[in-house]
Write an enzyme that holds these catalytic residues in place. Structure first.
Site, PDB file in Angstrom:
ATOM      1  CB  SER A  60      -0.897   0.000   1.242  1.00 49.59           C
ATOM      2  OG  SER A  60      -0.100   0.129   2.397  1.00 49.59           O
ATOM      3  CG  ASP A 108      -3.861  -2.273  -0.923  1.00 55.18           C
ATOM      4  OD1 ASP A 108      -4.888  -2.737  -1.444  1.00 55.18           O
ATOM      5  OD2 ASP A 108      -3.710  -2.195   0.304  1.00 55.18           O
ATOM      6  CG  HIS A 109      -7.175   0.285  -1.757  1.00 53.54           C
ATOM      7  ND1 HIS A 109      -6.861  -0.768  -0.940  1.00 53.54           N
ATOM      8  CD2 HIS A 109      -7.251   1.365  -0.951  1.00 53.54           C
ATOM      9  CE1 HIS A 109      -6.756  -0.356   0.304  1.00 53.54           C
ATOM     10  NE2 HIS A 109      -6.982   0.938   0.334  1.00 53.54           N
TER      11      HIS A 109
END
Length: 139
Positions: A60, A108-109
């Site tokens: 992330s 990750d997003h």
């Protein structure tokens, strides 16, 4: 469960699709774990090796920032979170084959405000692809 015919290490492209299809066909989930250091990445790959399981390592923006050094802050001229995320992907690429399992390196997003982080990873993907014929990150 049928045999998974994918070389150990980071998987991308057709091998990534093959891995996901194998999981779906055989009714199992692939664990996904957020990692923020080479130590946590290695620990997750070690656990997956012991379980004889493929694994998804997620990085992330916060994890990338941690890996790049929490005292360093992102600003207009320095994207430490992107640099940390790229460093983690390069580390996993270097050691993943030794764990003997397929490894997915997943970005990750990303919220709109974090696009500079994601852009830096895309630039690294393109550079890695130009040199090695596949992206640095699996997804």
């Amino acid at each position: 469960m049928s045999t998974l015919d994918i070389a150990p290490g980071v998987v991308t492209g057709k091998n990534l699709l093959k891995l996901f299809n194998h999981a779906r066909t055989n009714g199992y989930a692939i664990p996904a774990v957020n990692v923020s250091s080479s130590s946590t990445a290695n620990a997750v790959m070690e656990a997956a090796k012991k379980a004889n399981s493929p694994v998804i390592l997620q990085v992330s923006q916060g994890g990338g920032a941690f890996l790049g050094g929490k005292c360093n802050k992102d600003d207009a001229s320095l994207n430490i979170s992107g640099a940390g995320s790229v460093a983690l992907a390069l580390h996993v690429r270097a050691v993943a084959p030794y764990f003997g399992i397929p490894v997915v390196v997943h970005s990750d997003h990303c919220a709109k405000k974090l696009l500079p982080w994601f852009d830096q990873m895309l630039e690294a993907d393109e550079a890695y692809f130009a040199k090695f014929g596949e992206p640095l990150f699996s997804s």
